[in-house]
Design an enzyme around this catalytic site. Structure first.
Site: not given
Length: 561
Positions: A92, A475, A508
């Protein structure tokens, strides 16, 4: 470390799946500790000149490997959200907006993990390390039309005191001037000063953006880490004597898939929330990783986001809206709602195809569609100009809105047409919002200020997914979260998968709550903390065993060294 037969010869010590913020930190820190490390990355490797010049260069911008597109921008679709993610060596960091905020206290005090540790204190030194490694400039130093518009919008909303310039991970330097590595004593790559072209999210062709290829991965390769690009991991299998077999194939291959299997004592999943969840769901269902918690997919977060914008009917003569890095300022609409401006550079207009008339989100789908049609018919010329993709990036400001709200989705596997895919359902907490009224208020204030600045008719705009009740998020987080037990999450406080302690989630997917800010710095800090607890190669492992954690022998994680 995991229990394994010391007589077994492995191809490498650690395989890392993915090279985003978690995977890159893992690669460097494990190499420093003496491990043999191999990174498998589904995306391609980019040199600065390889990035797309604009978002219209689909082969270099979009990720659709079976169609021959090996770019940096992934797009995934679930019933309850559309996801924008990254692809390539560096994950990312290649297409993120280089915005590196620390979250506030609601994140650290979320019920999912607050009893495990004093996370604000525990992570503080690791945030400091992450900032140093990512080259954070604490305050974007330039003020132009967009920054003035954002400050004015905050004042109009009565929240002017919350306005600030963003912390950014960019080598500002002298625009366009190359210098030897300014960050790591000459050990890193040379850099070029930012030209403020605005195309951070398409891929920085200048060499100014502090992507992971400019820090963690560059340093890891110097220490012997092997990075294999265009390798999509399809299977992670626990071996009977300990360790794992990791199978990958050539990304995007219709035939001649070049399937390979590598064995390792330990495996780190850093494939991003989507990729890591896919693997965990599939390997649990297949029996390759049978003890993965049933909580996999639970507490999947979207950062409670909305992506709206303000667009003028033509390019304002007095406003250089594309000049600057991708995100430069922000303010808070209320105590849990954070708004940032976002820009693309000249010519990068593809994302404008997602924009449309902003609709009241509390109406039914037929009513929302009727609202769009009615507005278009009342003033078709204006709506045609607003909806045109011609010079879209020069005419508007995107509003990225994030919240610390406690909402979530639950992801699971479903079988359709003989194939497994992921699907979603509303999860714990408030329903994941299909629109945010705070986002609409903020965007309308930004539109009013843009019209005032440019003197040209301007309108707040929503997105087509929002019209259909599907929010956008850049996100995507959670689903394999830190927890005190396998009943409550997927990994322990040291990021080991419950029941498979030689397998780790360091990306994440581990994030347990909505941070309400861009999460990259937090993912990096969590990874730094997790890797700080790994023993050096050949040294005793002082982390408590999972059985000890569950027995209550450690009611709080050890402070990081």
């Amino acid at each position: 470390m995991a229990n394994f037969n010391s007589a077994v010869e492995f191809d490498t010590d650690v395989v890392i799946v993915g090279s985003g913020f978690g995977g890159s930190v893992s690669a460097l820190r494990l190499a420093e500790k003496g491990y043999r490390v191999r990174v498998l990355e589904a995306g391609r490797r980019f040199e600065d000149e390889d990035f797309a010049k604009t978002s219209w260069n689909l082969r270099r911008y979009l990720w659709a490997p079976y169609l021959g597109c090996f770019g940096v921008q992934r797009i995934h679709r679930l019933p309850h959200v559309m996801i924008l993610a990254g692809a390539g060596v560096g994950g990312g960091s290649l297409n993120y907006a280089n915005t590196l905020y620390e979250p506030g206290s609601p994140f650290f005090n979320d019920p999912q993990w607050r009893e495990i540790a004093d996370w604000a204190t525990e992570l503080s030194p690791h945030y400091a390390t992450a900032k140093r490694m990512l080259g954070v400039v604490e305050r974007y130093p330039h003020t132009g039309p967009v920054e003035r518009i954002m400050q004015g919008a905050a004042e109009d909303l009565g929240v002017g005191s919350t306005f600030r310039h963003a912390p950014v991970g960019v080598f500002l330097g002298t625009p366009g001037v190359g210098v030897p590595d300014p960050f790591f004593g000459g050990e890193g790559p040379s850099r070029t000063g930012c030209t403020l072209c605005g195309n951070c999210m398409v891929g920085c062709r200048v060499g100014a953006k502090n992507t992971l290829m400019k820090n963690y991965l560059a340093l890891a390769e110097r220490r012997g880490v092997t990075i294999e690009a265009l390798r999509t991991v399809t299977r992670v299998r626990e071996l009977p004597g300990g360790g794992f077999a990791v199978t990958s194939r050539r990304s995007g291959a219709w035939t001649q898939r070049d399937e390979r299997t590598v064995t390792a004592r330990e495996v780190v999943l850093g494939a991003g929330t989507w990729g890591t969840q896919q693997l965990l769901h599939r390997m649990k269902a297949s029996g390759d990783l049978p003890r993965v918690s049933d909580a996999v997919g639970v507490l999947t977060r979207t950062n409670s986001e909305a992506l709206d914008g303000a667009v003028a009917t033509k390019v304002p003569a007095s406003a250089e809206l594309t000049r600057g890095v991708a995100i430069t300022t922000s303010f808070h609409v209320d105590e849990r709602t954070h708004v940032e401006n976002v820009r693309y550079g000249p010519g990068s207009n593809l994302m404008g195809a997602l924009a449309t008339i902003m609709v009241p989100g509390d109406r039914s789908l037929p009513a929302r569609l009727g609202f769009v049609l009615g507005r278009a018919l009342r003033n078709p010329v204006k709506q045609f100009k607003l909806g045109s993709l011609r010079r879209w990036s020069d005419r508007g400001i995107i509003a990225l809105v994030m919240q610390t709200a406690d909402n979530s989705l639950t992801l699971s596997l479903r079988r359709r047409f003989g194939r497994f895919s992921m699907t979603s359902a509303q999860g714990h907490g408030e329903p994941n919002p299909s629109y945010l009224p705070q986002a609409h208020r903020a965007t309308e204030a930004i539109a009013a200020r843009l019209e005032q600045e440019g003197g040209i008719p301007t309108e707040a705009r929503g997105s087509w997914p929002e019209v259909f009740g599907i929010p956008l998020t850049a996100h995507f987080l959670g689903g394999a979260v830190i927890s005190a037990s396998p009943a409550d999450g997927v990994i322990d406080p040291y990021h080991r998968v419950w029941g498979h302690p030689g397998l780790y989630v360091v990306d994440g997917a581990a994030v347990p709550a909505n941070p309400g800010v861009n999460p990259s710095l937090t993912i990096t800090a969590l990874a730094e903390r997790a890797l700080s607890h790994w023993p050096a190669a050949g040294e005793p492992d002082h982390r408590p065993a999972q059985e000890a954690l569950l027995a209550g022998l450690n009611d709080r994680t050890e402070p990081a060294a």
